[in-house]
Design a protein around this motif. Structure first.
Motif: not given
Length: 281
Positions: A152-168, A233-241
């Motif tokens: 629920f908290a991560t960019a990748a996790g939310r992407v994964l959640l968004a494209f799972q079966d709706e009941p799950w 896929i995730v691209v991670g960077a220091p906050l301000e950058r």
């Protein structure tokens, strides 16, 4: 160990004189077109789509048919048994990590930031970073391979959640423990539902300091041939950058995920998502 396979340009000496030289790109183009049209295509239809002289294409098809990669029934050409043998061998050899590596390398070169491959663990309701290519910059996002994160908290996790079966997804959102990781973590279930609906429309997600206070993440889904999503896929960077380059890093994540999805055999019917154009991820 993969079976030994005779590729279509390995024409036996007794038949070599019967065929014109077969350019590898043209052979692959023919095989892909036939794979996309299992009912078959005529010579005229193939000529129209490939744009080569009819006599040249006929010679190429003759060689492919002789080797078993194409079969002909009346006027229609279809994939032959050797094409299926080759396809099965490639599927058996296919590993997401192996296939992903060149795309991750390119994404790191394009972004200048750390690039990660995240895989969903549905039973735990978490993701695992299975492959990480760190940025070469002195100040960079660093995390060990095997690190897990809540969906629920991560960019990748939310992407994964968004494209799972709706009941799950509905069950996960109603039962998961939404514990804040930073003071910016979204823990309101209705707000998360709205965020996930937005990801379904755009095909990408971002988090700014929601998992680690000084990190920004930009993610996009990897689609398998059956349209299932098990990785991102995730691209991670220091906050301000990351904040300063949000649009560009989002584009890198989307492009990498789309190219990797295609390499795995996914074929989108049409452009599904809206991409960022206003500097926001």
């Amino acid at each position: 160990m993969l079976p030994s396979i005779a590729l279509p340009n390995s024409i036996s000496p007794s038949r070599r004189g019967e065929t014109a030289p077969m350019a590898p790109a043209r052979v692959l183009r023919v095989l892909r077109l036939l794979a996309d049209q299992p009912d078959g295509l005529t010579l005229a239809q193939l000529v129209a789509q490939i744009g080569v002289p009819k006599t040249s294409l006929y010679s190429l098809l003759h060689g492919l048919t002789a080797e078993g990669f194409v079969q002909r029934h009346e006027s229609l050409y279809r994939p032959g048994p050797e094409s299926f043998v080759l396809g099965a061998a490639l599927v058996a050899a296919r590993s997401l990590a192996i296939v992903a590596t060149p795309f991750l390398l390119d994404a790191r070169a394009q972004s200048g930031e750390t690039v990660l491959l995240a895989v969903i663990d549905r039973s735990a309701g978490r993701l695992t970073y299975t492959q990480i290519l760190e940025s070469h910059k002195p100040v960079r996002y660093m995390v060990p391979v095997g690190t897990t994160r809540p969906l629920f908290a991560t960019a990748a996790g939310r992407v994964l959640l968004a494209f799972q079966d709706e009941p799950w997804r509905r069950e996960y959102l109603s039962s998961a423990s939404l514990r804040a990781l930073t003071d910016k973590t979204v823990t309101n279930r209705r707000q998360l539902e709205r965020i996930i609906a937005g990801i379904q429309a755009t095909g990408h997600a971002s988090t700014i300091g929601e998992v680690t206070p000084d990190v920004a993440g930009f993610a996009a889904p990897i689609f398998e041939p059956n349209s299932q999503v098990n990785a991102a896929i995730v691209v991670g960077a220091p906050l301000e950058r990351g904040k300063a380059a949000a649009e560009r890093l989002t584009r890198v994540a989307i492009d990498c995920a789309e190219q990797l999805s295609q390499a795995l055999g996914y074929r989108a019917q049409q452009t599904q998502f809206h991409t960022p154009t206003n500097g926001k991820a």
